[in-house]
Design an enzyme around this catalytic site. Structure first.
Site, PDB file in Angstrom:
ATOM      1  N   GLU A   1       0.692  -1.334  -0.235  1.00 54.56           N
ATOM      2  CA  GLU A   1       0.047   0.021   0.570  1.00 54.56           C
ATOM      3  C   GLU A   1       0.501   1.385   0.069  1.00 54.56           C
ATOM      4  O   GLU A   1       1.648   0.958   0.753  1.00 54.56           O
ATOM      5  CB  GLU A   1      -0.592  -0.143   0.945  1.00 54.56           C
TER       6      GLU A   1
ATOM      7  N   CYS B   1      -1.758   9.223   2.401  1.00 59.08           N
ATOM      8  CA  CYS B   1      -1.617   8.822   1.281  1.00 59.08           C
ATOM      9  C   CYS B   1      -2.450   9.159   0.404  1.00 59.08           C
ATOM     10  O   CYS B   1      -2.790   9.433  -0.828  1.00 59.08           O
ATOM     11  CB  CYS B   1      -1.552   6.805   0.948  1.00 59.08           C
TER      12      CYS B   1
END
Length: 490
Positions: free
Chosen positions: A263, A297
């Site tokens: 991720e 993110c």
């Protein structure tokens, strides 16, 4: 904050631990070395932690391998442990929140929100564990399967190597540890070097609620000393990594025969259509672009606004951003504090200067004081500027005007990343077009892209990674499918 050597010798750390946590015990690292972790905001000493190495990784993996070979704890016991951990985390919430605020300069009110999310992650995982089931396979549909019973089982994949980032030092660790416990996989965890406290506190919490020795091991240290030997260890079956694309893809290349799930980063777009509640979009951007200093993110970064609204949108967003309180993360009123270190702050400042020199307009912000970067809005940016084509990971947003919705979608897709995207529109046709055309793991209609519900499938495409997290999805990733058939003998 500058300290003399005498100050540093007499300074008391906010937290202390008796070394690494391996096989249910606290012990010094094999190197005997320790390293200091200091607050990004004011330099105060947060903790001194053991600095592990490959030998420590070997001891941790050996402990995890031993308990894996012995067989998983009964599912009922694993569920009890997850439930008890959720209760204990609620009881220790303020300790964890203070640790998060100190080690990564996350404002205390935001840190409390992270702790609350981690509790949810535990509860969602326990609920998912209760609903795990076998599935039957209708092999009797072919002649060779007549009279047979066939079904699938999900079995633990083996030892999990969990490598976590600094920006969510508790909840992103929980997204790796809790699903592993749920399915019966022992874990060796390497927290980010900048933020080890939350992970070490979590190890103690799990021990206190009865997770047996060897099931969760924490080895602190740097990427080359700990991360590389952990991810490439032959007895590790599964690697779960959250962090930068360069490091993540490097891990994947170095461990080609392992299941490596990544991720990674993003430069999340927000599109504000002509027919939309652009005021609500500005409010969402004021949160999404600057919460925890943009170090997420899915932080809102690239904002594309229809030309009919762009000036009013910019003015309103600037007004909202001007009210954000910047300062000490332990101050209850603070909205934005330091980024993770002064080096990152200097990089962000240089990207802002690069944009300014290239013709961009600084609407608000653009200043740096140590590791604190003021919330910044840029206009008149071009696609090749770092603030537009790369991941800023700081409190900076850009605003670009568009005339055609299809062009806005194309500009949003013009990125190496594909994690989250947001679209504000009252046009159902445009909403449906966005869900079809946007090349992202998640698309949020009438919301900013800075969204993650902890039970959703979370992850991206392109350089944003190759996995979907969330308890259900992580638990599937951490198991192998075993096919079973039974043919009666009589």
């Amino acid at each position: 904050m500058t300290m003399t050597s005498t100050d540093q010798q007499t300074e008391t750390a906010e937290f202390s631990f008796d070394g690494l946590y391996i096989d249910g015990e606290w012990a010094p690292s094999g190197t005997g070395r320790v390293e200091q972790v200091r607050s990004p905001f004011d330099g105060r000493l947060v903790v001194e932690v053991a600095k592990g190495d490959a030998a420590d990784v070997g001891r941790a993996v050996a402990a995890a391998s031993r308990v894996h070979a012995a067989g998983a704890l009964p599912l009922s016991r694993r569920i009890e442990i997850l439930d008890a951990a959720a209760v204990a985390l609620v009881e220790r919430a303020e300790t964890f929140a203070r640790a998060i605020a100190l080690e990564c300069a996350k404002p205390i009110k935001t840190a409390r929100g992270e702790v609350s999310r981690a509790v949810d992650t535990l509860r969602f995982t326990a609920a998912e564990a209760r609903t795990q089931s076998t599935s039957t396979v209708p092999v009797h549909a072919v002649a060779s399967g007549e009279g047979k019973l066939a079904y699938t089982l999900r079995v633990p994949i083996g030892v999990v190597a969990a490598i976590a980032p600094f920006n969510f030092p508790l909840n992103l660790v929980m997204h790796k540890v809790a699903p592993a416990v749920a399915v019966g996989c022992p874990v060796v965890l390497k927290p980010a070097s900048q933020t080890p406290v939350s992970a070490l506190l979590l190890a103690q919490l799990f021990a206190d609620v009865g997770l047996p020795a060897g099931w969760l091991n924490v080895v602190t240290g740097g990427g080359s000393e700990v991360g590389v030997p952990l991810s490439t260890h032959p007895d590790v079956a599964y690697v779960t990594f959250t962090g930068s694309p360069s490091v993540g893809w490097g891990i994947s290349a170095a461990a080609p025969r392992k299941k490596v799930r990544l991720e990674l980063g993003s430069n999340a777009p927000l599109i504000v259509d002509e027919r939309s509640d652009w005021r609500a979009a500005a409010e969402a951007a004021a949160f999404g672009g600057f919460v925890q200093a943009g170090q997420s993110c899915v932080s809102t970064q690239r904002i594309f606004v229809h030309r009919a609204h762009v000036d009013r949108f910019t003015d309103l967003l600037a007004e909202m951003v001007s009210t954000l309180v910047v300062g000490d993360p332990l101050d209850e009123t603070v909205d934005v504090s330091a980024v993770i270190n002064s080096g990152e702050a200097e990089r962000i400042e240089s990207w802002i200067q690069e944009a300014r020199q290239g013709g961009a307009t600084v609407v608000i912000g653009g200043e740096r004081d140590g590791a604190v970067v003021s919330p910044t809005i840029l206009r008149d940016v071009s696609p090749e500027m770092s603030v537009q084509c790369r991941e800023v990971f700081g409190p900076v947003v850009t605003i670009v005007a568009f005339d055609d919705f299809a062009d806005a979608l194309a500009q949003a897709n013009d990125s190496d990343f594909g994690l989250n995207a947001g679209v504000f529109t009252d046009d159902i046709a445009h909403a449906l077009e966005a869900t079809r055309r946007l090349e992202f793991g998640s698309v949020y209609i009438n919301d900013a892209p800075t969204v993650r519900v902890d039970l959703q499938p979370y992850g991206g495409v392109k350089d944003s990674g190759n996995t979907r997290e969330g308890p259900h999805y992580a638990m599937e990733e951490m198991t192998d499918v075993k096919f079973v058939t039974i043919r009666p003998t009589a």
